[in-house]
Design a protein around this motif. Structure first.
Motif, PDB file in Angstrom:
ATOM      1  N   LEU A  53      -7.629  -1.414  -8.190  1.00  0.00           N
ATOM      2  CA  LEU A  53      -6.537  -1.745  -8.577  1.00  0.00           C
ATOM      3  C   LEU A  53      -5.364  -0.560  -8.518  1.00  0.00           C
ATOM      4  O   LEU A  53      -4.424  -0.495  -7.954  1.00  0.00           O
ATOM      5  CB  LEU A  53      -6.478  -2.333 -10.309  1.00  0.00           C
ATOM      6  CG  LEU A  53      -5.089  -2.855 -10.622  1.00  0.00           C
ATOM      7  CD1 LEU A  53      -5.092  -4.377  -9.768  1.00  0.00           C
ATOM      8  CD2 LEU A  53      -5.514  -3.353 -12.177  1.00  0.00           C
ATOM      9  N   ALA A  54      -5.878   0.593  -9.002  1.00  0.00           N
ATOM     10  CA  ALA A  54      -5.045   1.538  -9.050  1.00  0.00           C
ATOM     11  C   ALA A  54      -4.529   2.207  -7.759  1.00  0.00           C
ATOM     12  O   ALA A  54      -3.273   2.490  -7.423  1.00  0.00           O
ATOM     13  CB  ALA A  54      -5.641   3.010  -9.749  1.00  0.00           C
ATOM     14  N   PRO A  55      -5.418   2.320  -6.702  1.00  0.00           N
ATOM     15  CA  PRO A  55      -5.189   2.876  -5.382  1.00  0.00           C
ATOM     16  C   PRO A  55      -4.296   1.705  -4.653  1.00  0.00           C
ATOM     17  O   PRO A  55      -3.418   1.982  -3.914  1.00  0.00           O
ATOM     18  CB  PRO A  55      -6.392   2.949  -4.640  1.00  0.00           C
ATOM     19  CG  PRO A  55      -7.241   2.292  -5.368  1.00  0.00           C
ATOM     20  CD  PRO A  55      -6.951   2.380  -6.634  1.00  0.00           C
ATOM     21  N   THR A  56      -4.524   0.558  -4.838  1.00  0.00           N
ATOM     22  CA  THR A  56      -3.523  -0.588  -4.221  1.00  0.00           C
ATOM     23  C   THR A  56      -2.140  -0.611  -4.650  1.00  0.00           C
ATOM     24  O   THR A  56      -1.284  -0.856  -4.098  1.00  0.00           O
ATOM     25  CB  THR A  56      -4.349  -2.024  -4.320  1.00  0.00           C
ATOM     26  OG1 THR A  56      -5.872  -1.941  -3.883  1.00  0.00           O
ATOM     27  CG2 THR A  56      -3.689  -3.068  -3.664  1.00  0.00           C
ATOM     28  N   ILE A  57      -2.053  -0.473  -6.073  1.00  0.00           N
ATOM     29  CA  ILE A  57      -0.634  -0.639  -6.719  1.00  0.00           C
ATOM     30  C   ILE A  57      -0.079   0.669  -6.169  1.00  0.00           C
ATOM     31  O   ILE A  57       1.075   0.515  -5.839  1.00  0.00           O
ATOM     32  CB  ILE A  57      -1.041  -0.372  -8.212  1.00  0.00           C
ATOM     33  CG1 ILE A  57      -1.407  -1.685  -8.785  1.00  0.00           C
ATOM     34  CG2 ILE A  57       0.668  -0.066  -8.901  1.00  0.00           C
ATOM     35  CD1 ILE A  57      -1.725  -1.895 -10.107  1.00  0.00           C
ATOM     36  N   THR A  58      -0.646   1.842  -5.876  1.00  0.00           N
ATOM     37  CA  THR A  58      -0.229   3.177  -5.584  1.00  0.00           C
ATOM     38  C   THR A  58       0.379   2.996  -4.070  1.00  0.00           C
ATOM     39  O   THR A  58       1.625   3.137  -3.761  1.00  0.00           O
ATOM     40  CB  THR A  58      -1.041   4.273  -5.357  1.00  0.00           C
ATOM     41  OG1 THR A  58      -1.439   4.601  -6.819  1.00  0.00           O
ATOM     42  CG2 THR A  58      -0.191   5.723  -5.132  1.00  0.00           C
ATOM     43  N   LEU A  59      -0.394   2.061  -3.372  1.00  0.00           N
ATOM     44  CA  LEU A  59      -0.148   1.879  -1.969  1.00  0.00           C
ATOM     45  C   LEU A  59       1.278   1.044  -2.078  1.00  0.00           C
ATOM     46  O   LEU A  59       2.341   1.097  -1.358  1.00  0.00           O
ATOM     47  CB  LEU A  59      -1.215   1.075  -1.310  1.00  0.00           C
ATOM     48  CG  LEU A  59      -0.801   0.578   0.254  1.00  0.00           C
ATOM     49  CD1 LEU A  59      -0.516   1.350   1.162  1.00  0.00           C
ATOM     50  CD2 LEU A  59      -2.019  -0.080   0.821  1.00  0.00           C
ATOM     51  N   GLY A  60       1.233  -0.156  -2.760  1.00  0.00           N
ATOM     52  CA  GLY A  60       2.221  -1.215  -3.099  1.00  0.00           C
ATOM     53  C   GLY A  60       3.566  -0.330  -3.238  1.00  0.00           C
ATOM     54  O   GLY A  60       4.648  -0.716  -2.687  1.00  0.00           O
ATOM     55  N   SER A 100       5.346  -6.989  -0.003  1.00  0.00           N
ATOM     56  CA  SER A 100       4.196  -7.599  -0.431  1.00  0.00           C
ATOM     57  C   SER A 100       3.247  -7.958   0.564  1.00  0.00           C
ATOM     58  O   SER A 100       2.073  -7.670   0.519  1.00  0.00           O
ATOM     59  CB  SER A 100       4.520  -8.822  -1.235  1.00  0.00           C
ATOM     60  OG  SER A 100       3.438  -9.118  -1.821  1.00  0.00           O
ATOM     61  N   THR A 101       3.673  -8.466   1.748  1.00  0.00           N
ATOM     62  CA  THR A 101       3.055  -8.953   3.025  1.00  0.00           C
ATOM     63  C   THR A 101       2.223  -7.644   3.334  1.00  0.00           C
ATOM     64  O   THR A 101       1.018  -7.641   3.759  1.00  0.00           O
ATOM     65  CB  THR A 101       3.586  -9.590   3.897  1.00  0.00           C
ATOM     66  OG1 THR A 101       4.208 -10.809   3.192  1.00  0.00           O
ATOM     67  CG2 THR A 101       2.830 -10.285   4.910  1.00  0.00           C
ATOM     68  N   LEU A 102       2.979  -6.454   3.673  1.00  0.00           N
ATOM     69  CA  LEU A 102       2.440  -5.392   4.282  1.00  0.00           C
ATOM     70  C   LEU A 102       1.501  -4.577   3.556  1.00  0.00           C
ATOM     71  O   LEU A 102       0.696  -4.250   4.199  1.00  0.00           O
ATOM     72  CB  LEU A 102       3.633  -4.400   4.666  1.00  0.00           C
ATOM     73  CG  LEU A 102       4.874  -4.858   5.913  1.00  0.00           C
ATOM     74  CD1 LEU A 102       5.883  -3.997   6.044  1.00  0.00           C
ATOM     75  CD2 LEU A 102       4.043  -4.955   7.335  1.00  0.00           C
ATOM     76  N   THR A 103       1.673  -4.584   2.218  1.00  0.00           N
ATOM     77  CA  THR A 103       0.725  -4.291   1.106  1.00  0.00           C
ATOM     78  C   THR A 103      -0.553  -4.966   1.291  1.00  0.00           C
ATOM     79  O   THR A 103      -1.700  -4.183   1.429  1.00  0.00           O
ATOM     80  CB  THR A 103       1.361  -4.169  -0.095  1.00  0.00           C
ATOM     81  OG1 THR A 103       2.426  -3.330  -0.203  1.00  0.00           O
ATOM     82  CG2 THR A 103       0.229  -3.554  -0.924  1.00  0.00           C
ATOM     83  N   MET A 104      -0.314  -6.195   1.470  1.00  0.00           N
ATOM     84  CA  MET A 104      -1.604  -6.958   1.785  1.00  0.00           C
ATOM     85  C   MET A 104      -2.419  -6.608   3.172  1.00  0.00           C
ATOM     86  O   MET A 104      -3.688  -6.381   3.102  1.00  0.00           O
ATOM     87  CB  MET A 104      -1.222  -8.570   1.697  1.00  0.00           C
ATOM     88  CG  MET A 104      -1.113  -8.929   0.255  1.00  0.00           C
ATOM     89  SD  MET A 104      -2.506  -8.742  -0.860  1.00  0.00           S
ATOM     90  CE  MET A 104      -1.865  -7.356  -1.710  1.00  0.00           C
TER      91      MET A 104
END
Length: 278
Positions: A53-60, A100-104
């Motif tokens: 969760l943490a690294p993905t939110i940071t990326l987002g 959001s799409t690019l983050t995914m």
């Protein structure tokens, strides 16, 4: 020429209508929703999401900041011609959707690939198909409890690694969003058509499907995979919550795979082909 154009347009409308009807009959569009309820009600499936969760939110946050700094004003300027006074709001919503799409795309390729596989396999084990999962990884014995902890090391990874093609394809379709309503619908449908089969990449690997077998399986369920992909894409386009829906969509795809196994309708003719090969 006019008659041919009308005939072609009529055929396309009929094809789209048939695809839509077949998709509705398949019921596959319900699996992304089923995935949400199943995932929320089975805490043993949560650990892969919590760990990433943490690294993905940071990326987002990084992607969203970048997109607003470099793409908001140009898109707002273009949308001033299509959305009028609502251009500022429309452009902001579009940038959020794009981010959001690019983050995914990036997170699936760089951060959460293994976690999504664990979620898919864990759901199959929960649904009573440990033998299927055991074809590609060890599944430890045990009853109720942490199903993710029962999963051993992966033997192989089916999901495609990050390639520029995914981003290029996304940006090719992106201008469709500048066309009010119709363009956005077309964008989502095109994305959903691609998303559906990708959601079962792990299932194809567990079934040891060859390229032709996989193509036949998907072709026979073209409408079903598209109807699954459209709501799944829409869910993952939701800003911030998209990461959560990536896991629930994976859970939903696994529920669909489990039902295919239970009903014995996976790739008709696959067993016969395997016997002939022997």
């Amino acid at each position: 020429m006019s008659a041919k154009v009308k005939e072609t347009a009529k055929e396309e409308v009929q094809n789209v209508r048939k695809l839509a009807n077949d998709g509705l009959k398949s019921g596959a569009y319900m699996y992304p929703i089923k995935g949400i309820f199943y995932y929320v009600s089975h805490r043993s499936l949560w650990s892969p999401l919590v760990q990433k969760l943490a690294p993905t939110i940071t990326l987002g946050l990084g992607v969203t900041t970048f997109m607003f700094v470099f793409t908001y004003l140009p898109q707002a300027a273009v949308m001033a011609f299509t959305s009028g006074p609502l251009a500022a709001i429309s452009a902001a919503l579009l940038v959020l959707s794009e981010s959001s799409t690019l983050t995914m795309v990036l997170s699936k390729a760089l951060i959460i690939e293994d976690s999504l596989i664990d979620t898919f396999d864990g759901t199959l084990v929960e649904r009573g198909h440990p033998a299927l999962v055991a074809k590609e990884r060890q599944v430890k014995g045990g009853g109720a409890g942490d199903v993710i902890a029962r999963l051993g090391k992966l033997a192989g990874k089916p999901f495609a690694k990050f390639t520029p093609k995914a981003i290029i394809r996304y940006f090719m379709y992106l201008p469709l969003n500048l066309i009010p309503v119709v363009g956005t619908v077309a964008f989502v449908v095109l994305q959903g058509k691609k998303f559906g089969p990708q959601a079962h990449s792990r299932y194809f690997q567990l079934k040891s499907m060859s390229g032709p077998q996989k193509e036949r399986h998907v072709d026979e369920r073209k409408a079903a995979y598209t109807s699954f992909g459209i709501p799944a894409v829409l869910l993952e386009m939701v800003p911030i919550a998209g990461i959560f829906f990536a896991f629930t969509n994976t859970c939903g795809a696994a529920l669909w795979a489990a039902d295919l196994e239970t009903s014995g309708t996976t790739a008709p003719g696959l067993k016969e082909q395997a016997k002939k090969a022997e």
